[in-house]
Scaffold this motif. Structure first.
Motif, PDB file in Angstrom:
ATOM      1  N   ARG A 341       7.128 -26.924  27.039  1.00 34.58           N
ATOM      2  CA  ARG A 341       8.138 -27.803  27.900  1.00 34.58           C
ATOM      3  C   ARG A 341       7.292 -29.591  27.925  1.00 34.58           C
ATOM      4  N   ALA A 361      17.021 -27.886  19.230  1.00 30.68           N
ATOM      5  CA  ALA A 361      16.279 -27.273  19.634  1.00 30.68           C
ATOM      6  C   ALA A 361      15.067 -27.449  20.406  1.00 30.68           C
ATOM      7  N   GLN A 365      12.630 -23.952  23.864  1.00 30.78           N
ATOM      8  CA  GLN A 365      13.410 -23.242  23.443  1.00 30.78           C
ATOM      9  C   GLN A 365      13.193 -22.570  22.409  1.00 30.78           C
TER      10      GLN A 365
END
Length: 803
Positions: A341, A361, A365
């Protein structure tokens, strides 16, 4: 002593004791009592008063006098069975005296009912409920209330799960080695048989000398031996504890309940946090066969409602003993996703990361599809405390098992001796349970070449995401790479040994040797400039090669630093496919074809050269990789390529041979990375290659090779079979031996160089035959060779009901 001055044992005779060696300590008798037999009554003084009262009663009953126990005196004309059967009578009398004690006023009471009783039935097996045989022991403490309900009244028909502890006895002290081996074997079977066992307390007798034993998943403790005729109070105290202690203190897990399903098969109800699950079938538990290990068991389970009725989808429960200071799998997953992230916020160019499966995405993810979905990852709670193994007493000393006399050695098909391992630093373990949402199968169970290569292609990109997050796995094997058939997608599991690449948590070997990178096995960077300058060895003898390697070890100390890196995980993926290709044949080949059999014999021989199961790997294995960059061995990469092509070209499965170019490309990646200047992080002493040199391009190229294999194999639909094994054995007088048990991270040796969350595998050399898998489990050769505990390696089946 052998020529090297190392103690050696015959492997097949002392396999269990050998695995326990290095994990066993001895303590003074008083320390053992204090550690395990303390606080049965309200105070030590109350316990001493009880023992004195029992001792007085035994003397009044003429079972005990100045010369010791009258029922167990050694006599020349009396057999062992008759001598030590007197212990059963003694235990019975002690029980009666304890019950009389409870009736007295103003005394601290024992429980009104005893938990176990001692029986001596040396000629009767216990009833095993798992595959792997039954066991005879000279004596056993059995539960008063059977785990199947009712009372244990038939001494000749006792479930192994009802045996709380065992006794092994010999008339002669010279038989101490045999006694120890039989005890370790019996306890190993008890722990393997029953998922609710946390530890086992037992005792041994040799002549007049007795010892008490404690067996757990991290440590074995044995008391100093004592003459139980001269020290009767110690035996009295032990018997009272074994008969009246609650089940938790005898090693049973109250969070596991044994039940019967509608088909009368044995199932278990596990408590995980605030949720209960009931097993549907056992997926894998072979690692629990050994005592000091993670003892991983994998179950297909369903959640239980308030009425204890199963409902919902089948999930997977993993029961495991991890080091107390090790991170949980969920914690490591969270760290990986957090790192990704952070990269998403910074931004990573598309040509430097795996392509996402859906537009929009993020990497964090998309990466989740490569990992198991964890619903629970919690420690087991006993009396509101984490279930952990005991702390070794401060006065504990090293204990070595007694070698068997040479005349008791049994010859093996491939005789070998093994060096007794050293004493390992002890690290406590915590009992944990993890519940996964997906029910998968390991790559061991995948027989479709198309699905197998697709899974490996996906695995490569999963490892690429770990690289981007800065993590290495360190235990890539078919058992840790799971195929979720519902979505036909790979899942990476067993992250307990994963760590950040730039940390110093990786000083010890972890993993399964069959799939380890050869640099990792040698702890050398073979493709650094120093090692690439070695002279060609194309026509040198094996002795010359060995001499050269010894010289290299001496002169290369300044180049001997080693750091596990991302390419080592990637190399494990290639070894997985090569192992699969060498242990299976395409189903389009005919077993009656003599030419096919001849070619397959060569394949089996190559398998034993490259996958010998030893921790450091064979010379042929190292030569296979190093021969790509420089000619080191006569038989190396080129020979393997010829053997592989001979059988897969005949089966019209030549695309699978692209595994060889994949190895060549990987070695080129090694050379590129190791030609750069290593760096040293602040506060660290060990150099490492800069992460910037490990490129997405490396992963993309190997991924594309796997996808080419997948696409070709998906069209022809060729499957992997083992139907030629009998033909191969007929072609070879001695027959090829089953693939050896790989030494794995689950059979443990903690290392405390820089971090205690490591395991070094127990030495388990390839030349010896593996311990036989349970007879009832009909498994193929590949499954048989690997007792790795992961989801799907063992055929799905319920536990059998004892006959």
């Amino acid at each position: 002593m052998d020529s090297d001055g190392a103690d050696t044992l015959a492997l097949d005779d002392q396999r269990d004791a050998l695995r326990a060696t290095g994990h066993t300590v001895q303590v003074p008798l008083d320390t053992y009592h204090t550690t395990f037999h303390n606080n049965l009554l309200s105070s030590n003084s109350a316990t001493d008063t009880l023992i004195s009262s029992v001792e007085k009663g035994l003397k009044a009953a003429k079972l005990l006098n100045k010369s010791g126990w009258q029922d167990t005196q050694l006599k020349a004309e009396v057999r062992k069975d008759d001598t030590y059967r007197g212990l059963e009578r003694i235990a019975g009398k002690i029980h009666n005296l304890c019950m009389a004690w409870n009736k007295k006023k103003n005394t601290t009471k024992l429980p009104s009912e005893r938990t176990t009783r001692l029986i001596c039935c040396p000629n009767h097996d216990t009833l095993s409920e798992v595959c792997g045989g039954t066991r005879k022991t000279d004596g056993r403490f059995i539960l008063m209330k059977s785990s199947d309900g009712g009372s244990n009244v038939d001494d000749e028909k006792v479930n192994t799960s009802d045996v709380s502890g065992v006794m092994q006895a010999k008339l002669d002290v010279k038989d101490r080695g045999t006694n120890e081996n039989q005890l370790v074997d019996a306890v190993s079977h008890i722990l393997f048989n029953d998922p609710s066992r946390r530890f086992v307390l037992s005792f041994t007798v040799e002549g007049n000398m007795m010892r008490f034993w404690y067996f757990s998943r991290s440590l074995i403790i044995v008391s100093a031996e004592f003459d139980y005729h001269k020290n009767p109070r110690d035996l009295i105290r032990f018997i009272i504890f074994m008969m009246f202690a609650p089940l938790e203190r005898l090693g049973y897990d109250p969070t596991v309940v044994r039940v019967r399903d509608e088909n009368k098969n044995i199932q278990y109800q596990f408590t995980v946090g605030d949720t209960k699950y009931q097993t549907v079938r056992c997926i894998e538990e072979a690692n629990a066969l050994y005592i000091v290990t993670r003892a991983t068991r994998i179950w297909a389970v369903r959640e239980l409602d308030a009425d204890n009725q199963p409902f919902g989808e089948v999930k997977v429960l993993k029961d495991v003993w991890l080091y107390c200071n090790a991170k949980s799998e969920k914690d490591i997953q969270d760290e990986i996703f957090t790192a990704l992230r952070e990269l998403d916020e910074i931004g990573v160019p598309e040509d430097q990361r795996p392509p996402t499966s859906s537009s929009g995405a993020t990497m964090a993810q998309d990466a989740k599809q490569y990992f198991m979905t964890i619903e629970h990852d919690v420690p087991v709670q006993i009396d509101d405390q984490d279930d952990t193994t005991v702390v070794p007493p401060t006065d504990a000393v090293e204990f070595r098992y007694t070698p068997l006399p040479s005349e008791e050695w049994q010859p093996t098909a491939r005789p070998a001796k093994i060096v007794i391992p050293p004493v390992y630093p002890h690290t406590r373990r915590t009992h944990r349970r993890i519940v996964f949402a997906e029910e998968c199968q390991t790559l061991y169970a995948v027989d479709d070449y198309g699905d197998f290569t697709l899974g490996l292609a996906q695995l490569v990109y999963g490892l690429d995401y770990m690289r981007l997050a800065g993590f290495i796995h360190r235990d890539i094997s078919p058992g840790n790479c799971l195929l979720f058939m519902k979505e036909r997608h790979i899942k990476i599991s067993d992250l307990e040994y994963a760590c950040r690449y730039d940390s110093q948590c990786q000083s010890t070997l972890t993993g399964t040797p069959a799939f380890m990178a050869v640099e990792y096995q040698a702890l050398r960077h073979y493709f650094s400039p120093y090692f690439l300058k070695r002279p060609a060895m194309e026509k040198r003898s094996i002795q010359d090669i060995r001499d050269m390697r010894e010289k290299e070890m001496r002169e290369g100390e300044k180049h001997s630093w080693f750091r596990f890196n991302f390419l080592h995980d990637l190399e494990s993926v290639l070894w997985i496919l090569l192992s699969h290709l060498l242990t299976t044949v395409p189903n389009c080949l005919h077993a009656d074809d003599e030419d096919t059999v001849e070619r397959h014999v060569a394949v089996v021989e190559l398998y034993y050269e490259l996958f010998d199961g030893s921790l450091k790997g064979s010379m042929e294995r190292h030569g296979f990789i190093r021969n790509i960059a420089q000619p080191v061995f006569t038989r190396g990469f080129s020979n393997a390529k010829r053997v592989l092509e001979a059988i897969y070209n005949k089966a019209n499965a030549s695309p699978l041979c692209k595994i060889m170019p994949a190895f060549q490309y990987l070695v080129g990646c090694y050379v590129e990375v190791e030609s750069t200047v290593p760096r040293v992080a602040a506060g660290q002493t060990s150099p490492y290659w800069d992460p910037i040199h490990f490129k997405h391009e490396f992963y993309r190229e190997i991924h594309d090779l796997f996808m080419e294999m997948h696409q070709a194999m998906a069209q022809v639909g060729i499957r992997a079979v083992k139907e030629l094994e009998k033909k191969v054995e007929a072609a070879d007088e001695q027959g090829p031996h089953p693939p050896p048990l790989p030494v794995e991270s689950n059979t443990d040796t903690p290392a405390e160089h820089e971090s205690n969350d490591q395991l070094a595998p127990n030495p388990d050399p390839a030349p010896s035959r593996p311990r036989k898998r349970p007879a009832e489990a009909t498994v193929d050769q590949e499954s048989n060779k690997k007792p790795k505990t992961d989801m799907g390696a063992r055929p799905s089946r319920p536990r059998k009901r004892p006959r």
